[in-house]
Design a protein around this motif. Structure first.
Motif, PDB file in Angstrom:
ATOM      1  N   VAL A  51      36.491  57.521  31.860  1.00  0.00           N
ATOM      2  CA  VAL A  51      37.303  56.382  31.413  1.00  0.00           C
ATOM      3  C   VAL A  51      36.424  55.172  31.139  1.00  0.00           C
ATOM      4  CG1 VAL A  51      39.128  54.769  32.068  1.00  0.00           C
ATOM      5  CG2 VAL A  51      39.361  57.205  32.608  1.00  0.00           C
ATOM      6  N   ILE A  52      35.432  54.929  31.998  1.00  0.00           N
ATOM      7  CA  ILE A  52      34.585  53.740  31.849  1.00  0.00           C
ATOM      8  C   ILE A  52      33.241  54.074  31.195  1.00  0.00           C
ATOM      9  CG2 ILE A  52      35.704  52.550  33.759  1.00  0.00           C
ATOM     10  CD1 ILE A  52      33.396  53.280  35.556  1.00  0.00           C
ATOM     11  N   ASN A 172      23.277  42.459  44.224  1.00  0.00           N
ATOM     12  CA  ASN A 172      24.090  42.238  43.018  1.00  0.00           C
ATOM     13  C   ASN A 172      24.526  43.552  42.366  1.00  0.00           C
ATOM     14  OD1 ASN A 172      24.067  39.334  42.998  1.00  0.00           O
ATOM     15  ND2 ASN A 172      21.916  39.437  42.363  1.00  0.00           N
ATOM     16  N   ILE A 173      24.864  44.516  43.220  1.00  0.00           N
ATOM     17  CA  ILE A 173      25.404  45.789  42.744  1.00  0.00           C
ATOM     18  C   ILE A 173      26.923  45.748  42.908  1.00  0.00           C
ATOM     19  CG2 ILE A 173      25.504  48.281  43.131  1.00  0.00           C
ATOM     20  CD1 ILE A 173      22.617  48.152  44.102  1.00  0.00           C
ATOM     21  N   ARG A 174      27.644  46.001  41.855  1.00  0.00           N
ATOM     22  CA  ARG A 174      29.100  46.005  41.923  1.00  0.00           C
ATOM     23  C   ARG A 174      29.577  47.199  42.753  1.00  0.00           C
ATOM     24  NH1 ARG A 174      30.343  45.590  35.604  1.00  0.00           N
ATOM     25  NH2 ARG A 174      28.351  46.691  35.570  1.00  0.00           N
ATOM     26  N   TYR A 175      30.639  46.993  43.522  1.00  0.00           N
ATOM     27  CA  TYR A 175      31.090  48.071  44.399  1.00  0.00           C
ATOM     28  C   TYR A 175      32.579  47.948  44.696  1.00  0.00           C
ATOM     29  CZ  TYR A 175      31.302  44.862  48.395  1.00  0.00           C
ATOM     30  OH  TYR A 175      31.628  43.840  49.246  1.00  0.00           O
ATOM     31  N   LEU A 176      33.114  49.044  45.235  1.00  0.00           N
ATOM     32  CA  LEU A 176      34.493  49.089  45.699  1.00  0.00           C
ATOM     33  C   LEU A 176      34.554  50.093  46.850  1.00  0.00           C
ATOM     34  CD1 LEU A 176      37.462  48.187  45.208  1.00  0.00           C
ATOM     35  CD2 LEU A 176      37.701  50.145  43.686  1.00  0.00           C
ATOM     36  N   PHE A 177      35.168  49.697  47.969  1.00  0.00           N
ATOM     37  CA  PHE A 177      35.346  50.574  49.121  1.00  0.00           C
ATOM     38  C   PHE A 177      36.823  50.893  49.289  1.00  0.00           C
ATOM     39  CE2 PHE A 177      31.522  48.700  51.708  1.00  0.00           C
ATOM     40  CZ  PHE A 177      30.644  49.182  50.757  1.00  0.00           C
ATOM     41  N   PHE A 178      37.116  52.122  49.699  1.00  0.00           N
ATOM     42  CA  PHE A 178      38.471  52.495  50.101  1.00  0.00           C
ATOM     43  C   PHE A 178      38.374  53.509  51.239  1.00  0.00           C
ATOM     44  CE2 PHE A 178      37.379  55.787  47.005  1.00  0.00           C
ATOM     45  CZ  PHE A 178      37.879  56.943  47.585  1.00  0.00           C
ATOM     46  N   HIS A 179      39.487  53.738  51.900  1.00  0.00           N
ATOM     47  CA  HIS A 179      39.542  54.764  52.951  1.00  0.00           C
ATOM     48  C   HIS A 179      40.203  56.019  52.373  1.00  0.00           C
ATOM     49  CE1 HIS A 179      38.188  52.625  56.593  1.00  0.00           C
ATOM     50  NE2 HIS A 179      38.628  51.551  55.953  1.00  0.00           N
ATOM     51  N   SER A 180      39.579  57.157  52.619  1.00  0.00           N
ATOM     52  CA  SER A 180      40.139  58.424  52.148  1.00  0.00           C
ATOM     53  C   SER A 180      41.317  58.861  53.007  1.00  0.00           C
ATOM     54  CB  SER A 180      39.062  59.520  52.182  1.00  0.00           C
ATOM     55  OG  SER A 180      37.984  59.178  51.350  1.00  0.00           O
ATOM     56  N   LEU A 251      39.100  48.058  39.575  1.00  0.00           N
ATOM     57  CA  LEU A 251      37.807  47.640  39.035  1.00  0.00           C
ATOM     58  C   LEU A 251      37.978  46.605  37.927  1.00  0.00           C
ATOM     59  CD1 LEU A 251      35.857  51.029  38.836  1.00  0.00           C
ATOM     60  CD2 LEU A 251      35.395  49.129  40.395  1.00  0.00           C
ATOM     61  N   VAL A 252      38.949  46.819  37.062  1.00  0.00           N
ATOM     62  CA  VAL A 252      39.210  45.870  35.976  1.00  0.00           C
ATOM     63  C   VAL A 252      39.610  44.515  36.553  1.00  0.00           C
ATOM     64  CG1 VAL A 252      40.758  45.324  34.055  1.00  0.00           C
ATOM     65  CG2 VAL A 252      39.767  47.620  34.255  1.00  0.00           C
ATOM     66  N   HIS A 253      40.440  44.544  37.593  1.00  0.00           N
ATOM     67  CA  HIS A 253      40.856  43.297  38.235  1.00  0.00           C
ATOM     68  C   HIS A 253      39.655  42.566  38.845  1.00  0.00           C
ATOM     69  CE1 HIS A 253      43.432  40.486  40.404  1.00  0.00           C
ATOM     70  NE2 HIS A 253      42.736  40.755  41.503  1.00  0.00           N
ATOM     71  N   LEU A 254      38.712  43.337  39.395  1.00  0.00           N
ATOM     72  CA  LEU A 254      37.543  42.736  40.047  1.00  0.00           C
ATOM     73  C   LEU A 254      36.491  42.256  39.051  1.00  0.00           C
ATOM     74  CD1 LEU A 254      36.917  45.239  42.993  1.00  0.00           C
ATOM     75  CD2 LEU A 254      37.424  42.811  43.237  1.00  0.00           C
ATOM     76  N   TYR A 255      36.214  43.108  38.057  1.00  0.00           N
ATOM     77  CA  TYR A 255      35.026  42.885  37.217  1.00  0.00           C
ATOM     78  C   TYR A 255      35.323  42.733  35.733  1.00  0.00           C
ATOM     79  CZ  TYR A 255      32.790  44.507  41.518  1.00  0.00           C
ATOM     80  OH  TYR A 255      32.383  44.645  42.809  1.00  0.00           O
ATOM     81  N   GLY A 256      36.591  42.816  35.352  1.00  0.00           N
ATOM     82  CA  GLY A 256      36.935  42.659  33.954  1.00  0.00           C
ATOM     83  C   GLY A 256      36.912  43.986  33.195  1.00  0.00           C
ATOM     84  N   GLU A 257      37.312  43.919  31.950  1.00  0.00           N
ATOM     85  CA  GLU A 257      37.431  45.119  31.121  1.00  0.00           C
ATOM     86  C   GLU A 257      36.084  45.752  30.803  1.00  0.00           C
ATOM     87  OE1 GLU A 257      40.043  46.738  30.077  1.00  0.00           O
ATOM     88  OE2 GLU A 257      41.712  45.371  30.532  1.00  0.00           O
TER      89      GLU A 257
END
Length: 259
Positions: A51-52, A172-180, A251-257
């Motif tokens: 997708v990205i 300065n690395i973009r990231y996202l954490f979640f719990h499985s 991710l879009v909400h955090l870092y844009g399109e």
């Protein structure tokens, strides 16, 4: 890796590796022996990477611990050209904190191995001798009886999340954490949110999905969306697709399109 390559790096446990996809009836996989190519191509990380428009590097493994995930993620970043930091997105799916790993040496064999309090060491295939495995099983049993507790597990979980998030921000690395998976403990006997109130408060970041919301936890998200589940209680093709769509929105909400 080239200097300008865009990478989606994923790590975690079976929910990120794609265990369970092989049971999806739409795939009609004839044998478990040929299942891996399907799980590798259809897990949420692969779906999201398309997708990205990024190359997917997925180092998740079934039964893997947060400790293993932190170690291999750090190794990946150590070996990544600094010029690639700005073009890399890291997504980590944190798993249940009672899991661990150990580094074992026997003769000329050296290997990191899964070491989980919920399963015997011998439950996982290793190249070590039966006598060595038996001794580790015995040691593990004593360790579980005398030292295995929620306080240890959750202390390390929140420390690992805090350190990893701050490391990635510092680089300065973009990231996202979640719990499985949801937090697994007897809340009447061990109230995680009260005992670790300060630690949890320090982890309230837009880049870390709040696990108090069931829709931010991959497994409960899949149940809430009524997607078919595999016989091993993992999600299958639809669940990974929906979770990839959900992470894309985050991710879009955090870092844009422009991802």
């Amino acid at each position: 890796m080239t200097m300008t390559e865009k990478i989606l790096y994923a790590n975690g446990c079976s929910w990120t590796a794609g265990d369970g996809i092989q049971y999806d009836p739409v795939l009609n996989i004839p044998s478990p022996a040929v299942a891996w190519p399907f799980t590798r191509k259809l897990n949420w990380a692969q779906v999201l990477s398309k997708v990205i428009n990024r190359r997917c590097i997925n180092q998740a493994t079934g039964g893997g611990s947060n400790l293993r995930m932190v170690r291999t993620t750090c190794d990946f970043i150590h070996n990544l050209d600094k010029e690639n930091y700005k073009d890399t997105i890291v997504i980590l799916g944190w798993t249940t904190p009672e899991r661990s790993e150990v580094y074992i040496e026997e003769n000329n064999i050296k290997q990191w191995c899964i070491y989980n309090s919920m399963q015997k060491f011998s439950a996982y295939k290793t190249p070590f001798s039966k006598s060595m495995v038996s001794e580790i099983d015995s040691l593990q049993k004593k360790q579980i009886i005398y030292t295995d507790n929620y306080m240890t597990h959750y202390t390390y979980l929140f420390q690992q999340m805090f350190l990893m998030s701050n490391m990635l921000e510092n680089l300065n690395i973009r990231y996202l954490f979640f719990h499985s998976l949801p937090w697994m403990c007897d809340l009447d006997k061990f109230n995680v949110t009260e005992i670790f109130k300060k630690q949890i408060q320090n982890l309230k970041k837009s880049t870390i999905l709040d696990s108090n919301d069931p829709l931010n936890v991959m497994s409960t998200f899949c149940y809430a969306n009524n997607v078919p589940m595999a016989v091993d209680q993992h999600t299958m093709v639809d669940g990974h697709r929906l979770w990839a769509e959900n992470l894309h929105r985050k991710l879009v909400h955090l870092y844009g399109e422009n991802l």
